[in-house]
Design an enzyme around this catalytic site. Structure first.
Site, short mmCIF file in Angstrom:
data_model
loop_
_atom_site.label_atom_id
_atom_site.label_comp_id
_atom_site.label_asym_id
_atom_site.label_seq_id
_atom_site.Cartn_x
_atom_site.Cartn_y
_atom_site.Cartn_z
N CYS A 80 0.96 -1.14 -0.02
CA CYS A 80 0.10 -0.02 -0.08
C CYS A 80 0.77 1.17 0.02
CB CYS A 80 -0.98 -0.16 1.16
SG CYS A 80 -2.03 1.41 1.42
N CYS A 139 -0.54 5.80 7.20
CA CYS A 139 -1.78 5.71 7.59
C CYS A 139 -1.81 4.80 8.85
CB CYS A 139 -2.59 5.36 6.36
SG CYS A 139 -4.22 4.64 6.79
N CYS A 147 -15.91 -9.16 18.66
CA CYS A 147 -15.25 -8.39 17.72
C CYS A 147 -13.86 -7.90 18.53
CB CYS A 147 -15.96 -7.47 16.97
SG CYS A 147 -16.94 -6.29 18.06
N ASP A 177 -23.59 -11.31 21.03
CA ASP A 177 -23.00 -10.71 20.02
C ASP A 177 -22.89 -9.11 20.44
OD1 ASP A 177 -21.39 -10.02 17.73
OD2 ASP A 177 -23.11 -10.09 16.28
#
Length: 458
Positions: free
Chosen positions: A72, A78, A412, A384
């Site tokens: 990239c 970034c 997550c 979740d």
């Protein structure tokens, strides 16, 4: 070791999500964004309770497994990706090792199904929130992502690899258009300015695109020219809606005080595993559509692997727009989805109707209170939660209230999962089976599924 001193060392491992560990004679040092095998130079910037943290100054020598160049053009400026100098195979090994060590610290005797890769390595994101700002103080207008380690500086990312070419064209055109208008960006500390964010969402399987320009109300500006600029672009997908959101909140999050539809509609459609979903501008939806298919297929397999006698009553707690509930509905007689965001619940109801699903009931409310209104008791519970995990009071109530011996926890943020596993195991649950699904190639993040079983209630 003293604060301000500089050292050089080799990174021995990386703890989730981005904590490089360097072993020195005087003790271990944690250096964020340092990767195993790298020789790095760092400065001690924190010492607390015998633990040292260092700030990465330079990668003196890359790891043997790193590629000569990143894939990239914006790496490492970034802050979006960390693993751009590693092959995807190597990335998966790093993530699998991190998660396994993390789970081993909290549980034992479980079956580990490893990590499942994302079907797409490049261009997998279906949503991006780009910020307006400048790349350096008082520099020209930028539109992109935050610089690594910086709260203010914004890097133009027109070559970003985690989105497809349509995103890059929309980003470039938007940047050029607003730079030509000489409009001020919103300064977070002074709370002044106009341009805040550009949010682009694109469905991977239908190609529909929603573009949302977010500004303050501090200036009156006609967005017709911007809308026309977008609609003139030659792209593979289809722009089905252009929106203008007004946001005067002090925080840097994308919220709406009000919203105007400049073109088309204020939603788009995505399709997953044969189901169709209507997604509004602020609806939560997994950011990797094809990865979500892997995640939900795995979740469904975990549930079906459990031989539950009779009809399955399933609770899908923190159900969002009801995606998981609808995916597993064929394996249940009844699914109850509970979600605190009312907009998401309405979307869930509409999507279930769209897909002809009649055995899902969606309830708007805080899990802690909403479960009191459900008469049917669950045979299976799906958790979740958001990144911070299940609220301790809600988790205690769920576990004490129901004689449910099977729970599937989808996380997550694995560190939140590990914290909640302590409570679950105290209540007699054992980790039976786990799996990682890489929803975020190039980054340190991954989803974790954890199936827990309990023989009898304590």
């Amino acid at each position: 070791m003293k604060k301000g001193e500089e050292y050089t060392g080799i990174v021995s491992r990386i703890d989730f999500p981005n904590k490089g560990i360097i072993e020195l004679e005087d003790g271990n040092v944690t250096v964020k964004n340092a990767i195993p095998g790298q020789t790095v130079r760092f400065r001690i910037n924190k010492k607390r309770n015998g633990k040292c943290e260092g700030r990465l100054l330079q990668v003196v020598e890359p790891a043997a497994s790193e590629m000569a160049e990143a894939d990239c053009p914006h790496y490492p400026s970034c802050g979006g990706c960390l693993y751009r100098t590693f092959s995807y195979e190597e990335q998966l090994k790093i993530k699998e090792d991190q998660i396994k060590r993390l789970l081993d610290s909290a549980a034992c005797g479980y079956e580990f199904d490893g990590i499942k890769e994302s079907p797409d390595f490049y261009g997998y994101r279906n949503k991006m929130e780009f910020s307006f700002g400048d790349e350096y103080k008082d520099g020209p207008l930028s539109l992109g992502l935050h610089k690594r380690g910086g709260f203010y500086d914004i890097v133009n990312v027109t070559g970003c690899r985690i989105v497809d070419e349509d995103y890059r064209k929309i980003l470039k055109a938007s940047h050029e258009y607003f730079r030509g208008m000489d409009l001020p960006y919103y300064r977070k500390m002074q709370h002044t300015g106009y341009l805040r964010h550009l949010v682009v969402r694109k469905a991977a399987n239908t190609g529909e695109i929603l573009v949302n320009i977010v500004t303050t109300t501090q200036k009156a500006f006609d967005m017709t020219g911007f809308k026309d600029c977008l609609l003139e672009l030659k792209i593979d997908g289809e722009i089905v809606g252009v929106l203008h959101t007004l946001n005067d909140s002090l925080s840097d999050t994308v919220v709406a005080d009000s919203m105007e539809t400049l073109y088309g509609r204020d939603y788009f459609y995505e399709e997953l595993l044969g189901l169709r979903f209507k997604i509004s501008p602020f609806s939560f939806f997994q950011t990797n559509s094809r990865g979500a298919e892997v995640l939900y297929s795995t979740a469904r397999d975990y549930i079906l692997s459990e031989d539950i006698e009779g009809d399955r009553i399933v609770y899908d707690l923190y159900s969002g727009t009801g995606t998981i509930a609808q995916m597993i509905s064929p394996a249940a007689s009844k699914v109850y989805g509970v979600e605190i965001v009312e907009e998401a619940v309405e979307a869930a109801k509409e999507n279930a109707k769209l897909n002809g699903i009649t055995n899902c009931t969606f309830i708007a409310g805080d899990v802690l209170k909403a479960i009191d209104d459900i008469e049917d008791k669950p045979d299976f519970i799906i958790l979740d939660p958001p990144r911070d995990g299940v609220h301790p009071k809600a988790l205690e109530k769920i576990l004490d209230r129901y004689d449910c011996n099977r729970i599937l926890y989808i996380s997550c943020k694995p560190t939140s999962l590990v914290r909640d596993l302590a409570t679950l195991q105290d209540k007699g649950y054992k980790v039976a089976r786990t799996c990682c699904v890489d929803m975020f190639p190039g980054t340190p993040n991954t989803e974790v599924l954890c199936l827990l079983k309990r023989d009898q209630k304590i």
